[in-house]
Design a protein around this motif. Structure first.
Motif, short mmCIF file in Angstrom:
data_model
loop_
_atom_site.label_atom_id
_atom_site.label_comp_id
_atom_site.label_asym_id
_atom_site.label_seq_id
_atom_site.Cartn_x
_atom_site.Cartn_y
_atom_site.Cartn_z
N ALA A 1 0.85 -1.38 0.00
CA ALA A 1 -0.01 0.06 0.13
C ALA A 1 0.77 1.25 0.08
O ALA A 1 0.69 2.08 -0.65
CB ALA A 1 -0.98 0.08 1.18
N ALA A 2 1.98 1.37 0.64
CA ALA A 2 2.96 2.51 0.81
C ALA A 2 3.45 2.57 -0.50
O ALA A 2 3.59 3.80 -0.96
CB ALA A 2 3.90 1.98 1.73
N ALA A 3 3.91 1.60 -1.30
CA ALA A 3 4.54 1.68 -2.54
C ALA A 3 3.54 2.51 -3.49
O ALA A 3 3.79 3.16 -4.57
CB ALA A 3 5.23 0.36 -3.02
N LEU A 4 2.15 1.79 -3.48
CA LEU A 4 1.41 2.25 -4.52
C LEU A 4 0.96 3.75 -4.43
O LEU A 4 0.51 4.47 -4.98
CB LEU A 4 0.24 1.30 -4.29
N SER A 5 0.80 4.06 -2.79
CA SER A 5 0.38 5.39 -2.60
C SER A 5 1.45 6.27 -2.93
O SER A 5 0.96 7.53 -3.47
CB SER A 5 0.19 5.35 -0.87
N VAL A 6 2.65 6.31 -2.86
CA VAL A 6 3.77 7.34 -2.97
C VAL A 6 3.76 7.66 -4.57
O VAL A 6 3.75 8.64 -5.04
CB VAL A 6 5.22 6.97 -2.58
N THR A 7 3.43 6.56 -5.32
CA THR A 7 3.56 6.56 -6.98
C THR A 7 2.24 7.63 -7.01
O THR A 7 2.21 8.44 -7.95
CB THR A 7 3.45 5.16 -7.58
N HIS A 8 1.20 7.34 -6.55
CA HIS A 8 -0.12 8.01 -6.75
C HIS A 8 0.16 9.39 -6.48
O HIS A 8 -0.41 10.43 -7.17
CB HIS A 8 -1.18 7.23 -5.93
N GLY A 9 0.72 9.79 -5.39
CA GLY A 9 0.84 11.29 -4.90
C GLY A 9 1.78 11.87 -5.67
O GLY A 9 2.06 13.20 -5.64
N PHE A 10 3.06 11.27 -5.84
CA PHE A 10 4.34 11.96 -6.10
C PHE A 10 4.86 11.93 -7.72
O PHE A 10 5.33 12.80 -8.27
CB PHE A 10 5.41 11.57 -5.33
N LEU A 11 4.48 10.86 -8.43
CA LEU A 11 5.12 10.65 -9.64
C LEU A 11 4.14 10.77 -10.92
O LEU A 11 2.82 10.16 -10.86
CB LEU A 11 5.51 9.24 -9.73
N PRO A 12 4.45 11.73 -11.92
CA PRO A 12 3.71 11.63 -13.04
C PRO A 12 3.90 10.02 -13.85
O PRO A 12 5.12 9.54 -13.31
CB PRO A 12 4.63 12.55 -14.11
N PRO A 13 3.16 9.52 -14.47
CA PRO A 13 1.94 10.30 -15.16
C PRO A 13 0.77 10.03 -14.49
O PRO A 13 -0.33 10.11 -15.09
CB PRO A 13 1.74 9.22 -16.47
N HIS A 14 0.75 9.99 -13.12
CA HIS A 14 -0.54 9.79 -12.18
C HIS A 14 -1.30 11.19 -12.62
O HIS A 14 -0.40 12.33 -12.57
CB HIS A 14 -0.16 9.60 -10.69
N PRO A 15 -2.65 11.29 -12.26
CA PRO A 15 -3.37 12.23 -12.72
C PRO A 15 -3.21 13.63 -11.87
O PRO A 15 -2.84 14.89 -12.29
CB PRO A 15 -4.75 12.00 -12.61
N ALA A 16 -2.89 13.69 -10.42
CA ALA A 16 -2.83 14.61 -9.60
C ALA A 16 -1.42 15.18 -10.03
O ALA A 16 -1.31 16.56 -10.05
CB ALA A 16 -2.99 14.02 -8.15
N PRO A 17 -0.20 14.55 -9.93
CA PRO A 17 0.98 15.41 -10.38
C PRO A 17 1.09 16.02 -11.49
O PRO A 17 1.53 17.26 -11.75
CB PRO A 17 1.94 14.29 -10.07
N VAL A 18 0.40 15.24 -12.52
CA VAL A 18 0.22 16.10 -13.76
C VAL A 18 -0.54 17.12 -13.97
O VAL A 18 -0.12 18.34 -14.42
CB VAL A 18 0.09 15.13 -14.85
N ALA A 19 -1.44 17.08 -13.19
CA ALA A 19 -2.45 18.33 -13.49
C ALA A 19 -2.02 19.50 -12.61
O ALA A 19 -2.16 20.39 -12.99
CB ALA A 19 -3.89 17.79 -12.73
N ILE A 20 -1.59 19.30 -11.15
CA ILE A 20 -0.88 20.17 -10.40
C ILE A 20 0.22 20.99 -11.26
O ILE A 20 0.35 22.16 -11.25
CB ILE A 20 -0.36 19.96 -9.23
N ALA A 21 1.12 19.87 -11.76
CA ALA A 21 2.38 20.50 -12.42
C ALA A 21 1.76 21.66 -13.57
O ALA A 21 2.47 22.62 -13.94
CB ALA A 21 3.16 19.61 -13.20
#
Length: 451
Positions: A144-164
């Motif tokens: 869960a920790a590994a999945l969560s950090v990629t979701h919050g910090f790494l493109p191409p996930h929606p949130a990091p790309v959109a905030i960028a």
């Protein structure tokens, strides 16, 4: 008034589930209705808000979840999950299993949405845990920790790309700094935190997991199982399709969807859609784990049907979480939170993190929290001199904090690992908060080093 309504709503939800043992989906929808009334929403609009919340939460997710569960069941029923588990145990050994699961989850998480990664990884984690004789949560927390950090910090996930895009940050710098933060945060919130949690909440580690959601884990001989390579390829097929689409978009079109796409652009965009990628992957699995292994169509369909039955309540619960979230958004909770922070004089990075934390706690959705926070701090960026990439990561860290009863991830973790609400708060919620705090600390260190 809005924040008081939010607090009352959360208390009502916890009382309904913990005290009165009311079904989680029913509790979520009932709480959404009561909270909407307290927020003063027009009575005629409450049903629309709840319907929109459930619909938006389950739109594509229902297909992704459904196909993901079917693919996972096929890999499991054919012996694929068993052979993956056995091979991993032999190669890494029992002492390094957590690291193995964390690395695999991290790689998967880069290309997959959090929910899809969870659906694909849980059957494998369960199989490895049973085979190695370790608690399911012992491996579930690093996953869960590994999945969560990629979701919050790494493109191409929606949130990091959109905030960028909102903040004008360079995707390459976000990815570079994000990798540093994500790897450290995943290790601390995964293997390290699980050891602490096991001492303080041992009962949670005795949970056997909700095996009904993925079916009974059978044991197979190597002769009757598919090969390790074919099993991994089948399990990772959605990742491969999504990765192809992501790499193509970033390499050919600089990460931007062209206004006049070519036929190849359109095809890549088509297979890069999570629901289509999962559908293609399911048919691939039906061949590699079914027809190709001399299983009849009837046997394959039996696996698919049992997979769908097992996730029905889970889908309803996630939809209920969407209803509660939508009522909070439509009732003006997000705007009320924004007002609190406007005009503040604290560091823009800390401010971005704090706004995202409060919105995350209030609204549940990490993506909504991060985008709203980006809109609030964007005007401060020009005068502050802060690297936009670090602001993206500060907001991303805040958006992961304190996941609780209004977040779909909370209920997924609780259902899969068969925990009580209290145990989920003590494991999942703390895990997410650890990632958030480590994230902002590392952002501030990077800011000092590269300012």
């Amino acid at each position: 008034m809005q924040l008081i309504a939010l607090l009352i709503g959360i208390i009502i939800l916890l009382v309904l589930i913990i005290k009165f043992k009311i079904n989680t989906f029913v509790s979520l929808v009932l709480t959404a209705v009561i909270t909407a009334i307290i927020l003063g929403m027009p009575l005629g609009k409450i049903a629309d808000s709840i319907t929109n919340g459930i619909g938006s939460q389950l739109g594509e997710l229902s297909m992704v979840f459904g196909f993901g569960a079917m693919l996972g069941r096929l890999v499991s029923d054919s012996g694929g999950a068993y052979i993956i588990a056995n091979t991993l145990i032999k190669r890494f050994g029992k002492q390094r299993l957590q690291i193995a699961v964390m690395i695999a989850s991290f790689i998967l998480g880069i290309a997959l949405f959090f929910e899809v990664g969870m659906v694909l990884l849980v059957p494998i984690v369960f199989a490895i845990a049973v085979e190695a004789g370790v608690p399911i949560l012992y491996l579930g927390i690093p996953m869960a920790a590994a999945l969560s950090v990629t979701h919050g910090f790494l493109p191409p996930h929606p949130a990091p790309v959109a905030i960028a895009q909102v903040l004008g940050a360079n995707d390459g710098r976000v990815l570079l700094f994000g990798f540093i933060i994500a790897i450290i945060a995943a290790y601390i919130a995964g293997p390290l935190f699980s050891r602490v949690a096991r001492k303080f909440i041992p009962d949670a580690f005795k949970a056997k997991g909700n095996l009904s959601s993925i079916g009974e884990i059978k044991h197979f001989s190597p002769e009757e199982s598919p090969s390790f390579g074919l099993s991994v390829l089948t399990a990772l097929f959605p990742v491969i399709l999504l990765a192809i689409a992501t790499i193509y978009t970033m390499a050919i079109n600089d990460g931007v969807t062209p206004k006049h796409p070519s036929m190849l652009d359109s095809i890549v965009e088509f297979i890069g859609s999570p629901s289509i990628a999962m559908l293609i992957s399911l048919f691939f699995a039906m061949w590699t784990m079914g027809w190709g292994r001399k299983r009849s169509t009837a046997q394959i369909m039996e696996s698919l049907e049992s997979a769908v039955k097992s996730i029905a309540m889970l889908l309803l619960i996630i939809g209920g979480g969407g209803a509660f979230k939508q009522v909070l958004i439509d009732g003006g909770v997000g705007k009320e939170v924004a007002k609190i922070f406007l005009g503040s004089s604290i560091s823009p990075l800390i401010l971005g993190w704090l706004v995202a934390v409060v919105l995350r706690i209030a609204l549940g959705s990490a993506t909504v929290a991060s985008l709203t926070a980006a809109g609030i701090v964007a005007p401060l960026m020009a005068q502050s001199g802060v690297d936009p990439a670090l602001m993206v990561l500060a907001i991303g860290a805040g958006s992961l904090a304190a996941s609780h009863v209004n977040d779909a991830g909370f209920w997924m973790f609780r259902e899969y690992f068969d925990l009580t609400v209290k145990q989920t708060l003590e494991t999942w919620t703390v895990l997410e908060s650890v990632i958030s705090v480590i994230g902002i600390i590392l952002v501030m260190i990077l800011n000092l080093l590269f300012h």
